[in-house]
Scaffold this motif. Structure first.
Motif, PDB file in Angstrom:
ATOM      1  N   VAL A   1      -5.158  -7.717  -2.287  1.00  0.00           N
ATOM      2  CA  VAL A   1      -3.996  -6.904  -1.935  1.00  0.00           C
ATOM      3  C   VAL A   1      -3.337  -7.437  -0.670  1.00  0.00           C
ATOM      4  N   LEU A   2      -2.022  -7.575  -0.726  1.00  0.00           N
ATOM      5  CA  LEU A   2      -1.224  -7.866   0.464  1.00  0.00           C
ATOM      6  C   LEU A   2      -0.501  -6.586   0.872  1.00  0.00           C
ATOM      7  N   VAL A   3      -0.682  -6.171   2.114  1.00  0.00           N
ATOM      8  CA  VAL A   3       0.005  -5.000   2.650  1.00  0.00           C
ATOM      9  C   VAL A   3       1.268  -5.464   3.357  1.00  0.00           C
ATOM     10  N   VAL A   4       2.421  -4.940   2.933  1.00  0.00           N
ATOM     11  CA  VAL A   4       3.699  -5.290   3.562  1.00  0.00           C
ATOM     12  C   VAL A   4       4.276  -4.016   4.168  1.00  0.00           C
ATOM     13  N   GLU A   5       4.253  -3.924   5.470  1.00  0.00           N
ATOM     14  CA  GLU A   5       4.673  -2.709   6.188  1.00  0.00           C
ATOM     15  C   GLU A   5       5.045  -3.099   7.603  1.00  0.00           C
ATOM     16  N   ASP A   6       6.271  -2.740   8.039  1.00  0.00           N
ATOM     17  CA  ASP A   6       6.726  -3.178   9.358  1.00  0.00           C
ATOM     18  C   ASP A   6       6.169  -2.333  10.495  1.00  0.00           C
ATOM     19  N   ASP A   7       5.794  -1.085  10.215  1.00  0.00           N
ATOM     20  CA  ASP A   7       5.254  -0.233  11.269  1.00  0.00           C
ATOM     21  C   ASP A   7       3.777  -0.568  11.470  1.00  0.00           C
ATOM     22  N   PRO A   8       3.380  -0.997  12.669  1.00  0.00           N
ATOM     23  CA  PRO A   8       2.001  -1.457  12.856  1.00  0.00           C
ATOM     24  C   PRO A   8       0.953  -0.366  12.637  1.00  0.00           C
ATOM     25  N   VAL A   9       1.263   0.870  13.018  1.00  0.00           N
ATOM     26  CA  VAL A   9       0.309   1.960  12.824  1.00  0.00           C
ATOM     27  C   VAL A   9       0.123   2.235  11.336  1.00  0.00           C
ATOM     28  N   ALA A  10       1.254   2.299  10.608  1.00  0.00           N
ATOM     29  CA  ALA A  10       1.172   2.517   9.167  1.00  0.00           C
ATOM     30  C   ALA A  10       0.483   1.350   8.473  1.00  0.00           C
ATOM     31  N   ALA A  11       0.775   0.131   8.904  1.00  0.00           N
ATOM     32  CA  ALA A  11       0.154  -1.047   8.294  1.00  0.00           C
ATOM     33  C   ALA A  11      -1.359  -0.999   8.442  1.00  0.00           C
ATOM     34  N   ASP A  12      -1.832  -0.637   9.637  1.00  0.00           N
ATOM     35  CA  ASP A  12      -3.274  -0.539   9.857  1.00  0.00           C
ATOM     36  C   ASP A  12      -3.881   0.556   8.991  1.00  0.00           C
ATOM     37  N   ALA A  13      -3.167   1.687   8.866  1.00  0.00           N
ATOM     38  CA  ALA A  13      -3.675   2.793   8.049  1.00  0.00           C
ATOM     39  C   ALA A  13      -3.751   2.386   6.586  1.00  0.00           C
ATOM     40  N   HIS A  14      -2.702   1.716   6.089  1.00  0.00           N
ATOM     41  CA  HIS A  14      -2.696   1.305   4.689  1.00  0.00           C
ATOM     42  C   HIS A  14      -3.802   0.283   4.419  1.00  0.00           C
ATOM     43  N   ARG A  15      -3.992  -0.620   5.346  1.00  0.00           N
ATOM     44  CA  ARG A  15      -5.063  -1.606   5.192  1.00  0.00           C
ATOM     45  C   ARG A  15      -6.424  -0.914   5.129  1.00  0.00           C
TER      46      ARG A  15
ATOM     47  N   ASP B   1      -3.092 -10.376  -5.922  1.00  0.00           N
ATOM     48  CA  ASP B   1      -2.901  -9.765  -7.234  1.00  0.00           C
ATOM     49  C   ASP B   1      -1.940  -8.590  -7.161  1.00  0.00           C
ATOM     50  N   LEU B   2      -1.912  -7.933  -5.997  1.00  0.00           N
ATOM     51  CA  LEU B   2      -1.146  -6.697  -5.828  1.00  0.00           C
ATOM     52  C   LEU B   2      -0.522  -6.676  -4.453  1.00  0.00           C
ATOM     53  N   VAL B   3       0.749  -6.261  -4.400  1.00  0.00           N
ATOM     54  CA  VAL B   3       1.456  -6.102  -3.124  1.00  0.00           C
ATOM     55  C   VAL B   3       1.703  -4.619  -2.900  1.00  0.00           C
ATOM     56  N   LEU B   4       1.189  -4.114  -1.775  1.00  0.00           N
ATOM     57  CA  LEU B   4       1.453  -2.730  -1.370  1.00  0.00           C
ATOM     58  C   LEU B   4       2.668  -2.792  -0.455  1.00  0.00           C
ATOM     59  N   LEU B   5       3.818  -2.393  -0.986  1.00  0.00           N
ATOM     60  CA  LEU B   5       5.103  -2.779  -0.393  1.00  0.00           C
ATOM     61  C   LEU B   5       5.920  -1.597   0.107  1.00  0.00           C
TER      62      LEU B   5
END
Length: 236
Positions: A16-30, A61-65
């Motif tokens: 999975v690739l996490v694509v999120e510009d907000d660093p707090v949200a990106a860390d949470a999604h990861r 395989d999957l992009v969380l976008l």
């Protein structure tokens, strides 16, 4: 905390690739993704350009976008990936509620939408459904098997409203609950705010508790039976 290591013989995790510009949200999604068995985060990108460069080096395989990126709309990234021959599936994580955008995304291979704000359990459900869909292989024996494979991607239907409850009043009770102080609101106060009876207010509040959208707890104040206070459960 690092995700658990795969044991010999285990299937390869879904990358999975996490694509999120907000660093707090990106860390949470990861963190959310890494808590789901069978998934592994291969990277985090803060923009569409970063995502493209990372995918050139690291297969996913999957992009969380996230659809709102600093260098363009997320669907522009999906179009660029498709033009480059990258067939990674996409789960859109977004606050966008425009159904025209949803239709565009489906045509580009967006397999799921998760609306912000959301809980871990919501994302986990979507990821596990995606894994079930991805695991289907071979030739279908008939229409039923094709339907079952596609149904794996669909979220469960919301529970039916109990008899005697209406969506309009449920919305009003929900707004009263969400607008209450942190300690919560009683059925009597809800009834006064919405303009319904206390018994009716309690039915709606209990329905929200059963649906997992609210919590109740006794409040010990004056002498006598404790009063139940209802509190809206945050989506975070």
């Amino acid at each position: 905390m690092s995700p658990p290591q795969a044991r010999p013989g285990d299937p390869a995790p879904i990358r999975v690739l996490v694509v999120e510009d907000d660093p707090v949200a990106a860390d949470a999604h990861r963190m959310y993704v890494e808590r789901v068995p069978g998934f592994a985060v291969v990277g985090t990108a803060r923009s569409g350009g970063d995502a493209q460069r990372l995918l050139e080096r690291t297969p996913a395989d999957l992009v969380l976008l996230d659809l709102y990126l600093p260098d363009g709309h997320g669907l522009q990234l999906v179009r660029a990936l498709r033009a480059a021959g990258n067939g990674a599936d996409v789960i859109a994580v977004t606050s966008a509620r425009d159904l025209a955008v949803v239709r565009d995304g489906v045509s580009l291979g967006v397999v799921q939408y998760v609306l912000k704000p959301f809980t871990f359990s919501t994302l986990r459900d979507r990821l596990l459904r995606y894994a079930e869909f991805r695991a289907t292989a071979g030739e279908a024996s008939g229409q039923d098997e094709v339907d079952r494979a596609l149904a794996a991607l669909r979220a469960p239907q919301p529970a039916a409203m109990p008899k005697g409850l209406t969506q309009a009043t449920l919305h009003a009770v929900t707004e009263a609950l969400r607008g209450a102080a942190d300690e919560g609101i009683s059925a009597a106060a809800t009834a006064e705010t919405v303009g319904i009876s206390r018994i009716t207010a309690r039915r709606y509040l209990e329905h929200l508790v059963e649906a997992g959208r609210a919590a109740r707890a006794p409040h010990y104040g004056q002498i006598g039976r404790p009063e139940l206070l209802y509190r809206w459960l945050s989506e975070h």
